[in-house]
Design a protein around this motif. Structure first.
Motif, mmCIF file in Angstrom:
data_model
loop_
_atom_site.group_PDB
_atom_site.id
_atom_site.type_symbol
_atom_site.label_atom_id
_atom_site.label_comp_id
_atom_site.label_asym_id
_atom_site.label_seq_id
_atom_site.Cartn_x
_atom_site.Cartn_y
_atom_site.Cartn_z
ATOM 1 N N ASN A 147 0.832 -1.213 0.000
ATOM 2 C CA ASN A 147 0.000 0.000 0.000
ATOM 3 C C ASN A 147 0.860 1.255 0.000
ATOM 4 O O ASN A 147 0.609 2.194 -0.749
ATOM 5 N N ARG A 148 1.876 1.247 0.850
ATOM 6 C CA ARG A 148 2.723 2.420 1.015
ATOM 7 C C ARG A 148 3.596 2.668 -0.213
ATOM 8 O O ARG A 148 3.664 3.765 -0.746
ATOM 9 N N GLU A 149 4.293 1.633 -0.644
ATOM 10 C CA GLU A 149 5.302 1.845 -1.678
ATOM 11 C C GLU A 149 4.738 1.781 -3.090
ATOM 12 O O GLU A 149 5.320 2.344 -4.017
ATOM 13 N N LEU A 150 3.606 1.075 -3.248
ATOM 14 C CA LEU A 150 3.090 0.883 -4.609
ATOM 15 C C LEU A 150 1.645 1.370 -4.752
ATOM 16 O O LEU A 150 0.956 0.973 -5.681
ATOM 17 N N ARG A 151 1.218 2.204 -3.830
ATOM 18 C CA ARG A 151 -0.138 2.765 -3.865
ATOM 19 C C ARG A 151 -1.209 1.682 -4.004
ATOM 20 O O ARG A 151 -2.112 1.765 -4.832
ATOM 21 N N GLY A 152 -1.086 0.669 -3.155
ATOM 22 C CA GLY A 152 -2.101 -0.388 -3.124
ATOM 23 C C GLY A 152 -3.251 0.010 -2.220
ATOM 24 O O GLY A 152 -3.152 0.980 -1.464
ATOM 25 N N ASP A 153 -4.353 -0.740 -2.335
ATOM 26 C CA ASP A 153 -5.489 -0.440 -1.446
ATOM 27 C C ASP A 153 -5.933 -1.679 -0.665
ATOM 28 O O ASP A 153 -7.117 -1.872 -0.418
ATOM 29 N N PHE A 154 -4.971 -2.514 -0.264
ATOM 30 C CA PHE A 154 -5.308 -3.683 0.546
ATOM 31 C C PHE A 154 -5.944 -3.229 1.859
ATOM 32 O O PHE A 154 -5.445 -2.311 2.522
ATOM 33 N N ASP A 155 -7.040 -3.883 2.227
ATOM 34 C CA ASP A 155 -7.702 -3.650 3.508
ATOM 35 C C ASP A 155 -7.185 -4.735 4.460
ATOM 36 O O ASP A 155 -7.443 -5.918 4.248
ATOM 37 N N PHE A 156 -6.431 -4.338 5.488
ATOM 38 C CA PHE A 156 -5.801 -5.340 6.368
ATOM 39 C C PHE A 156 -6.818 -6.233 7.046
ATOM 40 O O PHE A 156 -6.560 -7.395 7.301
ATOM 41 N N ASN A 157 -7.985 -5.661 7.344
ATOM 42 C CA ASN A 157 -9.010 -6.476 7.995
ATOM 43 C C ASN A 157 -9.629 -7.496 7.037
ATOM 44 O O ASN A 157 -10.335 -8.395 7.468
ATOM 45 N N GLY A 158 -9.343 -7.313 5.772
ATOM 46 C CA GLY A 158 -9.869 -8.245 4.777
ATOM 47 C C GLY A 158 -8.994 -9.482 4.600
ATOM 48 O O GLY A 158 -9.301 -10.345 3.773
ATOM 49 N N PHE A 159 -7.905 -9.582 5.367
ATOM 50 C CA PHE A 159 -6.985 -10.729 5.225
ATOM 51 C C PHE A 159 -6.620 -11.299 6.577
ATOM 52 O O PHE A 159 -6.308 -10.553 7.503
ATOM 53 N N LEU A 171 -1.810 -15.349 3.425
ATOM 54 C CA LEU A 171 -2.779 -14.327 3.815
ATOM 55 C C LEU A 171 -4.069 -14.700 3.103
ATOM 56 O O LEU A 171 -4.102 -14.782 1.868
ATOM 57 N N ALA A 172 -5.109 -14.968 3.887
ATOM 58 C CA ALA A 172 -6.361 -15.464 3.312
ATOM 59 C C ALA A 172 -7.389 -14.343 3.253
ATOM 60 O O ALA A 172 -7.645 -13.657 4.257
ATOM 61 N N SER A 173 -7.968 -14.183 2.083
ATOM 62 C CA SER A 173 -9.002 -13.167 1.895
ATOM 63 C C SER A 173 -10.267 -13.609 2.635
ATOM 64 O O SER A 173 -10.776 -14.702 2.403
ATOM 65 N N VAL A 174 -10.762 -12.764 3.525
ATOM 66 C CA VAL A 174 -11.918 -13.168 4.342
ATOM 67 C C VAL A 174 -13.235 -13.009 3.584
ATOM 68 O O VAL A 174 -14.270 -13.484 4.035
ATOM 69 N N ARG A 175 -13.209 -12.316 2.448
ATOM 70 C CA ARG A 175 -14.415 -12.152 1.632
ATOM 71 C C ARG A 175 -13.989 -11.929 0.187
ATOM 72 O O ARG A 175 -12.799 -11.733 -0.092
ATOM 73 N N ASP A 204 -5.057 -4.678 -11.090
ATOM 74 C CA ASP A 204 -6.418 -4.694 -10.557
ATOM 75 C C ASP A 204 -6.868 -6.130 -10.592
ATOM 76 O O ASP A 204 -6.790 -6.763 -11.642
ATOM 77 N N PHE A 205 -7.320 -6.653 -9.481
ATOM 78 C CA PHE A 205 -7.769 -8.051 -9.506
ATOM 79 C C PHE A 205 -8.790 -8.319 -8.415
ATOM 80 O O PHE A 205 -8.961 -7.514 -7.496
ATOM 81 N N VAL A 206 -9.447 -9.467 -8.571
ATOM 82 C CA VAL A 206 -10.477 -9.873 -7.614
ATOM 83 C C VAL A 206 -9.976 -11.091 -6.865
ATOM 84 O O VAL A 206 -9.410 -12.001 -7.471
ATOM 85 N N MET A 207 -10.159 -11.085 -5.548
ATOM 86 C CA MET A 207 -9.858 -12.294 -4.776
ATOM 87 C C MET A 207 -11.145 -12.836 -4.191
ATOM 88 O O MET A 207 -11.952 -12.094 -3.622
ATOM 89 N N GLY A 208 -11.332 -14.142 -4.332
ATOM 90 C CA GLY A 208 -12.523 -14.789 -3.794
ATOM 91 C C GLY A 208 -12.380 -15.011 -2.302
ATOM 92 O O GLY A 208 -11.272 -14.951 -1.759
ATOM 93 N N GLU A 209 -13.508 -15.281 -1.651
ATOM 94 C CA GLU A 209 -13.475 -15.578 -0.222
ATOM 95 C C GLU A 209 -12.646 -16.847 -0.003
ATOM 96 O O GLU A 209 -12.863 -17.850 -0.686
ATOM 97 N N GLY A 210 -11.690 -16.770 0.933
ATOM 98 C CA GLY A 210 -10.847 -17.939 1.218
ATOM 99 C C GLY A 210 -9.628 -18.055 0.315
ATOM 100 O O GLY A 210 -8.743 -18.870 0.567
ATOM 101 N N GLU A 211 -9.576 -17.267 -0.742
ATOM 102 C CA GLU A 211 -8.409 -17.327 -1.624
ATOM 103 C C GLU A 211 -7.193 -16.755 -0.889
ATOM 104 O O GLU A 211 -7.332 -15.824 -0.090
#
Ligand code: AVJ
Length: 326
Positions: free
Chosen positions: A229-241, A258-262, A274-281
């Motif tokens: 997020n910091r170095e590459l302008r990502g938008d990962f939500d920490f609570n989402g993993f 790191l497992a995607s919770v949703r 830009d990508f989509v991660m499924g729940e549990g991925e």
């Protein structure tokens, strides 16, 4: 005091933003999604790793330190003039080794290789305080550090390469054999290599080491998303993993994920992603292989070394293996 601190310029691809961006782009789009574990060690990541080493559930560092101190005289023979440590971290182990080996030697040239500039600065300062040493820091990947070390080959004296902390455990077997080969190539016949490696042990013990009740390892793992997020302008939500540590029996390794919770969309603008991660991925962030002692001997022999000693901590099941280039 005759200590000097020299620093080689940071010109490792992994230390530059563009190398990070292209690695993130490449590895996050693999199946399964993954990230190289060396990116865990930015300044905060290195500090979190130092904290892990103090956790009661992660005994590797303490076990290794006990072995280093007990066998310092055999490891740091008086005819050794040059030491290279790959992944030197805080420098605490090398300091302890030199202190325990005692005096009665000439000048020691120490080459420290690490990707973290804060860890290198700390290690440089700690080691500089010792009598009669010269410190050269290489902010670089292992490969580049080894190449720079090869260029600084001294005229006489034996050299010792240190690869401690079970960092070897991060390599898959083909990469590991190639890497041991590149250490061997940087050395001459008669030079020495000391490898610290964690051993197989009961699964519940291993899982506690990589999923500690205080959540420090989880923070260490999630920090990788924070770094993106910091170095590459990502938008990962920490609570989402969520942090996940599992034992892969077939491969004899702990894996961190790191497992995607949703189901969620993620964008990393600095990597054009830009990508989509499924729940549990999951995103696979690290492997830590665990060995049986004879495996360590044979991997070293395949790489052109002859094993002279192997010391094992019977309580925490950690091995130091000392070998000579042949
Ligand atoms: C420093 C790579 C050896 O694999 O045990 C600690 C890193 N990861 N807790 C390891 C680590 C999770 C560590 N190494």
């Amino acid at each position: 005091m005759t200590s000097t601190l020299l620093t080689t310029p940071a010109r490792t691809p992994s230390g530059s933003v563009s190398g990070f961006a292209s690695d993130v782009r490449h590895f996050l789009t693999q199946d399964p999604r993954q990230l190289p574990s060396r990116y865990l060690y930015d300044d905060l990541g290195s500090a979190l790793f130092e904290a892990i080493c103090r956790l009661p559930w992660y005994p590797l560092t303490r076990a290794e330190l006990r072995l280093l101190e007990a066998h310092a005289g055999d490891i740091l023979d008086t005819d050794i003039t040059t030491v290279i440590e790959l992944g030197s971290g805080s420098g605490a182990k090398l300091s302890a080794l030199i202190a325990a080996a005692g005096s009665g030697r000439g000048r020691l040239d120490l080459h420290l290789v690490d990707v973290s500039s804060s860890a290198l600065a700390q290690a440089g300062q700690a080691l500089e305080r010792l009598e009669n040493v010269r410190v050269v820091t290489h902010r670089a990947t292992y490969e580049i550090g080894l190449a720079e070390f090869g260029l600084a080959r001294p005229a006489g004296g034996r050299r010792l390469a240190l690869f401690l902390g079970s960092n070897i455990g991060n390599f898959d077997s083909p990469g590991r054999d190639a890497f041991l080969g590149s250490i061997r190539s940087a050395l001459d016949r008669g030079d020495a290599l000391l490898i610290g490696a964690d051993l197989r042990k009961p699964v519940r013990t291993l899982l506690l080491a990589y999923d500690d009740p205080l959540g420090v390892t989880a923070a260490f793992n999630r920090n990788l998303l924070s770094r993106i997020n910091r170095e590459l302008r990502g938008d990962f939500d920490f609570n989402g993993f969520s942090h996940r540590a599992l034992w892969n029996e077939e491969r004899s390794r702990i894996e961190m994920h790191l497992a995607s919770v949703r189901r969620q969309t993620i964008s990393v603008r600095g990597a054009g992603l830009d990508f989509v991660m499924g729940e549990g991925e999951t995103i696979w962030t690290e492997s830590s292989y665990k060995y049986d002692p004879p495996e360590i001997v044979s991997m070293l022999e395949r790489a052109g070394f002859s094993v002279r000693a192997q010391w094992i901590d019977p309580v925490d099941r950690f091995a130091l293996t000392f070998a000579e280039a042949v």
